[in-house]
Structures are given as structure tokens and as C-alpha cells.
Design an enzyme around this catalytic site. Structure first.
Site, PDB file in Angstrom:
ATOM      1  N   GLU A   7       0.845  -1.255  -0.043  1.00  0.00           N
ATOM      2  CA  GLU A   7       0.081   0.033  -0.055  1.00  0.00           C
ATOM      3  C   GLU A   7       0.802   1.202  -0.076  1.00  0.00           C
ATOM      4  O   GLU A   7       0.624   2.080  -0.866  1.00  0.00           O
ATOM      5  CB  GLU A   7      -0.869  -0.002   1.399  1.00  0.00           C
ATOM      6  CG  GLU A   7      -1.655  -1.199   1.344  1.00  0.00           C
ATOM      7  CD  GLU A   7      -1.447  -2.506   1.993  1.00  0.00           C
ATOM      8  OE1 GLU A   7      -2.355  -3.146   2.681  1.00  0.00           O
ATOM      9  OE2 GLU A   7      -0.276  -2.557   2.185  1.00  0.00           O
ATOM     10  N   CYS A  26      -3.074  -3.230   6.928  1.00  0.00           N
ATOM     11  CA  CYS A  26      -2.706  -3.002   8.653  1.00  0.00           C
ATOM     12  C   CYS A  26      -3.079  -1.527   9.082  1.00  0.00           C
ATOM     13  O   CYS A  26      -3.591  -0.796   8.383  1.00  0.00           O
ATOM     14  CB  CYS A  26      -1.191  -3.417   8.733  1.00  0.00           C
ATOM     15  SG  CYS A  26      -0.115  -2.134   8.120  1.00  0.00           S
TER      16      CYS A  26
END
EC number: 3.5.4.-
Length: 229
Positions: free
Chosen positions: A63, A93
């Protein structure tokens, strides 16, 4: 998602396809491998204006790699308008969720859709809050179903021409279990899904522990789909 088919040679929007065996192990909801794979497309609007690419973990999470690539490869102003779709083997996360939220705040005209194959350490309160924050910031998060798997196979996988319709079909129950847990996260409920990996043999097991709050707040059709009501 606009479906496109055919070999790599006729798809100039995609720089690299992953191999069939890579897709199978990365996006199998029963596999608990550490690495994350990201398949993404950026729609800039208009005809023939879709970028497709793939990414895997390096020294940073995929990401963060995407955000850095998006913001540094070429000049993007705050008024940049586009729609981004991610297909992730693991959900973001907590730290990545914060990075995504900050990214979207800098680019308010960017729309992000995230499809995930598995929930990453879903019992961790930081990860659960991170997903809720993403949804609050306008991100659409869904568990990948057979429809999304087929789309990814056709558009991101280096399959042979005779295997266009032969993408992996994963057990529906695992998909439904992750859908159930994602609803728990969205509604702020305690975790109900526990996943265990046994080394001998290499099998993944799950247990479900529902409390009264789950029965009271989870949509009945979600419980019915997993055979829990």
C-alpha cells in the site's frame, strides 16, 4: 470494473502479469503466507484510459509502495480525478490504513475501492480501527468473491488462451467467513473468527465464537450464509 480479456500482447495498459500459480497461492483465502500481492487499476475517465499493474511487498508494504509510486512518478495536483481499484491478498494493517487515509485527504477527488482476499491479523484492535477509518473516509472495502477472482484472472494473470475461464474456485465458506468478520469490524463488534494454521499437515482451520451482541447486530442473511442461524 470493465472486463477485458486476451493475452498480454493486446493489453498495453498492463506492464506485468503474475503467473497462474502466483495468483492461486496469493489469493487463496486458506493460505496464510506472509507476503502481500496487490493488483490495481487506475481509471482516469474516458475511453482507453485505464492503467493496470501488479505489486508485491518489498521493504515496505504494498500500500505504501503504491502511494509513493502514485505521487512521485509524475506530477499530481490536489485536483487530480481518478478511480482506483485495489485487489489485495491481505487487508491493510493499521499503519497502512492511516497512510491511505492521509493520501486520500491530499487527493480528495480520488476514489478508492478495495477488494481483499483475507483479513490481516483481524483480531488486532489497531487493524480493525484502521479499516473502520478507511470506510469513514469514503473507501469501499469488500471481500473478494468468485466474480472478482475471475476478473483478476482475466486482467492480471498470464494465463494460457485455453484457460481463460479456468481461474481457481475457492471454497465459498471461507469467503463467507471473512465477510462475517468484516461485518463485525465495520459494526465495532468483537472478533468472532479464529484462524489456526497446523504445520503437520499444512491445513488451515477456523473456529467461530459468537456472542449475544453478534446475534443482535449482525444482519441475518450474513449469519444464514455461514450456517450460523
Amino acid at each position: 470494473m470493465s472486463s477485458e480479456t486476451g493475452p498480454v500482447a493486446v493489453d498495453p495498459t498492463l506492464r506485468r502479469r503474475i503467473e497462474p500459480h502466483e495468483f492461486e497461492v496469493f489469493f487463496d483465502p486458506r493460505e496464510l503466507r506472509k507476503e502481500t500481492c496487490l493488483l490495481y487499476e487506475i481509471n482516469w475517465g474516458g475511453r482507453h484510459s485505464i492503467w493496470r499493474h501488479t505489486s508485491q511487498n518489498t521493504n515496505k508494504h504494498v500500500e505504501v509502495n503504491f502511494i509513493e509510486k502514485f505521487t512521485t512518478e509524475r506530477y499530481f495536483c490536489p485536483n487530480t480525478r481518478c478511480s482506483i481499484t485495489w485487489f489485495l491478498s491481505w487487508s491493510p494493517c493499521g499503519e497502512c490504513s492511516r497512510a491511505i487515509t492521509e493520501f486520500l485527504s491530499r487527493y480528495p477527488h480520488v476514489t478508492l475501492f478495495i477488494y481483499i482476499a483475507r483479513l490481516y491479523h483481524h483480531a488486532d484492535p489497531r487493524n480493525r480501527q484502521g479499516l473502520r477509518d478507511l470506510i469513514s473516509s469514503g473507501v469501499t472495502i469488500q471481500i473478494m468473491t468468485e466474480q472478482e477472482s475471475g476478473y483478476c484472472w482475466r486482467n492480471f494473470v498470464n494465463y494460457s488462451p485455453s484457460n481463460e475461464a479456468h481461474w481457481p474456485r475457492y471454497p465459498h465458506l471461507w469467503v463467507r467467513l471473512y465477510v462475517l468478520e468484516l461485518y463485525c469490524i465495520i459494526l465495532g463488534l468483537p472478533p468472532c473468527l479464529n484462524i489456526l494454521r497446523r504445520k503437520q499437515p499444512q491445513l488451515t482451520f477456523f473456529t467461530i465464537a459468537l456472542q449475544s451482541c453478534h446475534y443482535q447486530r449482525l444482519p441475518p442473511h450474513i449469519l444464514w450464509a455461514t450456517g450460523l442461524k
